[in-house]
Design a protein around this motif. Structure first.
Motif, PDB file in Angstrom:
ATOM      1  N   THR A 116       0.841  -1.196   0.000  1.00 23.38           N
ATOM      2  CA  THR A 116       0.000   0.000   0.000  1.00 23.38           C
ATOM      3  C   THR A 116       0.873   1.242   0.000  1.00 23.38           C
ATOM      4  O   THR A 116       1.805   1.369   0.796  1.00 23.38           O
ATOM      5  N   HIS A 119      -2.666   5.556  -0.311  1.00 26.91           N
ATOM      6  CA  HIS A 119      -4.079   5.171  -0.308  1.00 26.91           C
ATOM      7  C   HIS A 119      -4.440   4.162  -1.394  1.00 26.91           C
ATOM      8  O   HIS A 119      -5.608   3.982  -1.709  1.00 26.91           O
ATOM      9  N   VAL A 120      -3.431   3.515  -1.979  1.00 25.01           N
ATOM     10  CA  VAL A 120      -3.674   2.528  -3.034  1.00 25.01           C
ATOM     11  C   VAL A 120      -2.825   1.291  -2.755  1.00 25.01           C
ATOM     12  O   VAL A 120      -1.650   1.401  -2.382  1.00 25.01           O
ATOM     13  N   SER A 121      -3.440   0.114  -2.946  1.00 23.25           N
ATOM     14  CA  SER A 121      -2.695  -1.136  -2.845  1.00 23.25           C
ATOM     15  C   SER A 121      -2.224  -1.541  -4.236  1.00 23.25           C
ATOM     16  O   SER A 121      -3.023  -1.604  -5.181  1.00 23.25           O
ATOM     17  N   THR A 152      -5.607  -1.023  -6.382  1.00 24.21           N
ATOM     18  CA  THR A 152      -6.885  -1.093  -5.665  1.00 24.21           C
ATOM     19  C   THR A 152      -6.963   0.108  -4.728  1.00 24.21           C
ATOM     20  O   THR A 152      -6.188   0.226  -3.771  1.00 24.21           O
ATOM     21  N   LEU A 154      -8.080   2.302  -1.760  1.00 26.29           N
ATOM     22  CA  LEU A 154      -8.575   1.946  -0.427  1.00 26.29           C
ATOM     23  C   LEU A 154      -9.557   2.966   0.131  1.00 26.29           C
ATOM     24  O   LEU A 154     -10.242   2.687   1.119  1.00 26.29           O
ATOM     25  N   ASP A 155      -9.646   4.147  -0.488  1.00 23.58           N
ATOM     26  CA  ASP A 155     -10.594   5.179  -0.054  1.00 23.58           C
ATOM     27  C   ASP A 155     -10.750   6.196  -1.190  1.00 23.58           C
ATOM     28  O   ASP A 155     -10.188   6.025  -2.279  1.00 23.58           O
ATOM     29  N   GLY A 158      -7.565   7.548  -2.602  1.00 17.03           N
ATOM     30  CA  GLY A 158      -6.935   6.627  -3.536  1.00 17.03           C
ATOM     31  C   GLY A 158      -7.586   6.651  -4.902  1.00 17.03           C
ATOM     32  O   GLY A 158      -6.913   6.497  -5.925  1.00 17.03           O
ATOM     33  N   VAL A 195     -14.092   2.026  -4.744  1.00 17.39           N
ATOM     34  CA  VAL A 195     -13.135   1.734  -3.674  1.00 17.39           C
ATOM     35  C   VAL A 195     -13.129   0.223  -3.426  1.00 17.39           C
ATOM     36  O   VAL A 195     -14.176  -0.418  -3.375  1.00 17.39           O
ATOM     37  N   GLY A 196     -11.928  -0.356  -3.276  1.00 21.90           N
ATOM     38  CA  GLY A 196     -11.815  -1.782  -2.992  1.00 21.90           C
ATOM     39  C   GLY A 196     -11.841  -2.683  -4.208  1.00 21.90           C
ATOM     40  O   GLY A 196     -11.701  -3.900  -4.072  1.00 21.90           O
TER      41      GLY A 196
END
Length: 255
Positions: A116, A119-121, A152, A154-155, A158, A195-196
């Motif tokens: 991560t 804010h991004v994976s 991905t 996360l919020d 991101g 998100v996600g």
């Protein structure tokens, strides 16, 4: 009137002026009969006030080496001063360059793992292939790579950082190869970006065949924000103004 008596040959009625001659040589102190050197004497007709002192020549000979040493020291000092000036200038230029282009901070990711960042994976994978549809065959010493980079959010932060990342492959010996984007499945509108949910960038590259199993993927995520209903012109304008310290962060995916 009586005529003057004739003078014998060699006689003269005009007296000669007395001219001082050089002193006679004296025997040396050892008494060997060697004649001691006689100091140079100025011409008799040179006024006493204009006669150079005997030590003038010796003083000149002693002064010349000292003057030469001073000249060398001055030249050496000038060279040192120029060198210091160039060093200071170079360091100043390097500092200015690093202020706008900070050294990369590398985040190493284990094989098959995700990391991560902002804010991004992120996750990456590499596949070696011998051919690609629509592409000419490569020379025998070259290898195609298919690279997949997955993000991905996360919020909401991101989601807004949805700019396309910079991707390249590197070898441990310092060589770098660029990769070309092929496709991606990101929604065209930021409002549709969930998100996600994982979205992927598909890319291709070419590297030497003998290094194909050793090169690693490096991903530099975009740091500018994509705002809803923002024009492409405004996106680039805001990206140019932005000075995000995260621009020096790079993900290194091990294999």
């Amino acid at each position: 009137m009586e005529e003057p008596a004739e003078e014998p040959p060699g006689a003269s009625t005009q007296p000669f002026p007395s001219v001082p001659g050089p002193p006679l040589p004296r025997p040396s102190a050892a008494g060997t009969g060697t004649v001691a050197a006689t100091p140079a004497v100025a011409p008799a007709d040179t006024p006493p006030g204009e006669r150079p002192p005997p030590e003038t020549a010796a003083a000149t000979e002693e002064t010349s080496p000292a003057r030469s040493r001073r000249t060398v020291l001055r030249a050496g000092g000038a060279i040192v001063a120029v060198g210091l000036g160039l060093a200071v200038s170079a360091w100043s230029g390097y500092t200015v360059y690093r202020t706008g282009n900070p050294a990369d901070r590398i985040h190493t990711v284990a094989p098959g793992a995700a990391m991560t960042l902002m804010h991004v994976s992120w996750k990456a994978s590499v596949e070696q292939v011998d051919s690609l549809p629509g592409q000419k065959p490569l020379p025998a010493d070259r290898q195609w790579l298919k690279i997949k980079v997955t993000r991905t959010a996360l919020d909401a932060e991101g989601v807004s950082l949805r700019g396309e990342p910079q991707v390249e492959v590197r070898h441990s010996d310092g060589r770098v190869w660029k990769v070309l984007p092929e496709s991606n499945d990101l929604p065209e509108e930021a409002k549709d970006h969930k998100v996600g949910t994982a979205y992927s960038y598909n890319m291709v590259g070419v590297v030497p065949r003998k290094l194909a199993g050793q090169v690693e993927v490096y991903v530099r995520p975009a740091t500018y924000h994509v705002v809803e209903d923002e024009s492409v012109k405004d996106i680039f304008k805001n990206a140019a103004k932005q000075k995000d310290p995260a621009q020096d962060q790079v993900l290194r995916f091990r294999r």
